[in-house]
Design an enzyme around this catalytic site. Structure first.
Site, PDB file in Angstrom:
ATOM      1  N   VAL A  78      26.013  56.437 -26.681  1.00  8.63           N
ATOM      2  CA  VAL A  78      24.612  56.296 -26.281  1.00  8.63           C
ATOM      3  C   VAL A  78      24.367  57.104 -25.006  1.00  8.63           C
ATOM      4  O   VAL A  78      23.325  57.726 -24.844  1.00  8.63           O
ATOM      5  CB  VAL A  78      24.189  54.813 -26.122  1.00  8.63           C
ATOM      6  CG1 VAL A  78      24.912  54.135 -24.966  1.00  8.63           C
ATOM      7  CG2 VAL A  78      22.698  54.697 -25.924  1.00  8.63           C
ATOM      8  N   ARG A 241      28.466  53.436 -16.197  1.00  6.92           N
ATOM      9  CA  ARG A 241      29.347  54.583 -15.997  1.00  6.92           C
ATOM     10  C   ARG A 241      30.030  54.410 -14.652  1.00  6.92           C
ATOM     11  O   ARG A 241      29.402  53.914 -13.689  1.00  6.92           O
ATOM     12  CB  ARG A 241      28.550  55.896 -15.995  1.00  6.92           C
ATOM     13  CG  ARG A 241      28.087  56.378 -17.350  1.00  6.92           C
ATOM     14  CD  ARG A 241      29.255  56.848 -18.230  1.00  6.92           C
ATOM     15  NE  ARG A 241      28.823  57.381 -19.497  1.00  6.92           N
ATOM     16  CZ  ARG A 241      28.757  56.702 -20.644  1.00  6.92           C
ATOM     17  NH1 ARG A 241      29.082  55.422 -20.664  1.00  6.92           N
ATOM     18  NH2 ARG A 241      28.377  57.291 -21.751  1.00  6.92           N
ATOM     19  N   HIS A 289      37.020  51.002 -20.852  1.00  6.10           N
ATOM     20  CA  HIS A 289      35.811  51.525 -21.491  1.00  6.10           C
ATOM     21  C   HIS A 289      35.740  51.110 -22.971  1.00  6.10           C
ATOM     22  O   HIS A 289      35.768  51.959 -23.874  1.00  6.10           O
ATOM     23  CB  HIS A 289      35.741  53.050 -21.346  1.00  6.10           C
ATOM     24  CG  HIS A 289      34.337  53.573 -21.474  1.00  6.10           C
ATOM     25  ND1 HIS A 289      33.893  54.717 -20.847  1.00  6.10           N
ATOM     26  CD2 HIS A 289      33.267  53.102 -22.168  1.00  6.10           C
ATOM     27  CE1 HIS A 289      32.621  54.934 -21.153  1.00  6.10           C
ATOM     28  NE2 HIS A 289      32.220  53.956 -21.953  1.00  6.10           N
ATOM     29  N   ILE A 290      35.645  49.796 -23.163  1.00  7.68           N
ATOM     30  CA  ILE A 290      35.656  49.266 -24.531  1.00  7.68           C
ATOM     31  C   ILE A 290      34.356  48.547 -24.865  1.00  7.68           C
ATOM     32  O   ILE A 290      34.305  47.716 -25.776  1.00  7.68           O
ATOM     33  CB  ILE A 290      36.861  48.310 -24.761  1.00  7.68           C
ATOM     34  CG1 ILE A 290      36.923  47.231 -23.662  1.00  7.68           C
ATOM     35  CG2 ILE A 290      38.162  49.098 -24.832  1.00  7.68           C
ATOM     36  CD1 ILE A 290      37.957  46.140 -23.911  1.00  7.68           C
ATOM     37  N   GLY A 291      33.282  48.865 -24.129  1.00  5.18           N
ATOM     38  CA  GLY A 291      32.000  48.180 -24.353  1.00  5.18           C
ATOM     39  C   GLY A 291      31.580  48.149 -25.818  1.00  5.18           C
ATOM     40  O   GLY A 291      31.162  47.121 -26.336  1.00  5.18           O
TER      41      GLY A 291
HETATM   42  O1  LIG Z   1      29.838  54.351 -23.053  1.00  6.74           O
HETATM   43  C1  LIG Z   1      29.625  54.442 -24.217  1.00  6.74           C
HETATM   44  C2  LIG Z   1      28.527  55.163 -24.773  1.00  6.74           C
HETATM   45  O2  LIG Z   1      27.807  55.838 -24.031  1.00  6.74           O
HETATM   46  O3  LIG Z   1      28.354  55.083 -25.996  1.00  6.74           O
END
Ligand SMILES: O=CC(=O)O
Length: 324
Positions: A78, A241, A289-291
């Site tokens: 995204v 971020r 970074h596993i959101g």
């Molecule tokens: O951080 C994850 C994304 O931007 O999809």
């Protein structure tokens, strides 16, 4: 008609690759690791489209190397801070990203970080493993609660909104928000949140969640100044971020009890080196970074990015074109 040329900068699931191979001449970096910069710069030449990840800096240098044929940059993310979207627009290159479908997964992880940090789940697990778990003690491993708390959101887009919706079930007393776009009366009415200046958001919140986009106005905004405005008892969460945080200042704030704890899913750099001081702190939970990392979400993100590339190159409407 000859097939258009595309570059895929990483291994992607077979079904997605098959779809692209049916339509395009595919050049793929067949690895789960980041494509080396020199390889990206040489492979991008004369491609019509590129399917990339957030680890690939698609800047002026890459666009110059690509040459005039490049028409679509489709990222499986995204966030688009790794893409020079201004330069793309100038050159008539369309940019696609993957909003919405990762909102629920990322909001879920945010709640996970809030709970694991405040309720000291990681610290408690280590203590249990290390033999530090003695007889049940009244005040051992206690932490703050979301019940009755004030939660401040910096950034209230899709993900921030989904976080608020989920947190309502936890008995949060007040939601404050601050966004680059300032006050939004619709949010206030529909979501039950109140606008606060950045200062007041920091000053009044028990939990502060950063879920904004990284851009010129948010880069490094969580710095010494900001941490000093927060309550000593506050918990800071970052799922946006790493670049929005000054990490040295965060380390200082955590190690000098300026704030109580932090849960961060994003860092600078990524991966964060294992000897980074933040890893030495009990009051800091770092996830890699596993959101959006549910199988369903990552598959849907890939498929949406594939559709963005296909439609962009076909000249039809992209399902998710990023607009400035
Ligand atoms: O951080 C994850 C994304 O931007 O999809």
């Amino acid at each position: 008609m000859p097939k258009l040329d595309i570059l895929i900068t990483r291994n992607i699931p077979g079904a997605a690759l098959k779809l692209l191979r049916e339509r395009f001449k595919v050049d793929i970096w067949p690895s789960d690791e980041v494509i080396p910069r020199p390889t990206l710069l040489s492979k991008i030449k004369d491609k019509d489209g590129v399917l990339c990840l957030l680890t690939d800096q698609i800047n002026k240098e890459v666009l110059d190397k690509a040459g005039e044929r490049l028409r679509v940059v489709s990222t499986i993310s995204v966030g688009v801070d790794h893409v020079d979207t201004v330069e793309c627009t100038k050159r008539g290159i369309k940019v696609g990203n993957t909003p919405d479908i990762l909102t629920a997964a990322t909001a879920e992880l945010t709640v996970g970080l809030l709970i694991s940090t405040s309720r000291r789940i990681v610290e408690g697990t280590h203590a249990a493993r290390n033999g530090d778990w003695g007889a049940w003690k009244l005040m051992w491993m206690c932490g703050p609660t979301l019940d009755g708390a004030t939660v401040g959101l910096f950034g209230l887009g899709r993900i921030g909104t989904a976080v608020v919706q989920r947190l309502k079930a936890f008995g949060v007393k007040k939601f404050l928000y601050n966004t680059a776009n300032k006050k939004n009366n619709n949010f206030e009415k529909n979501l039950g949140v109140q606008f606060a200046s950045f200062h007041d958001l920091l000053h009044e919140s028990d939990f502060i969640i950063s879920c904004c986009a990284l851009n010129k106005s948010t880069a490094g905004i969580f710095n010494k100044n900001a941490f000093e405005k927060m309550k000593n008892s506050s918990i800071f969460i970052n799922i946006s971020r790493g670049g929005v945080v000054n990490q040295e200042d965060l380390y200082h704030a955590l190690s000098h009890n300026i704030i109580r704890g932090a849960g961060i899913d994003v860092t600078t750099p990524e991966p964060l080196p294992t000897d980074h001081p933040l890893f030495s702190l009990k009051n800091c939970v770092v996830t890699p970074h596993i959101g959006s990392a549910t199988e369903k979400t990552r598959m849907e993100m890939t498929m949406l990015a594939v559709q963005n590339l296909i439609c962009g190159l076909d000249g039809t409407e992209m399902p998710a074109e990023y607009k400035q």
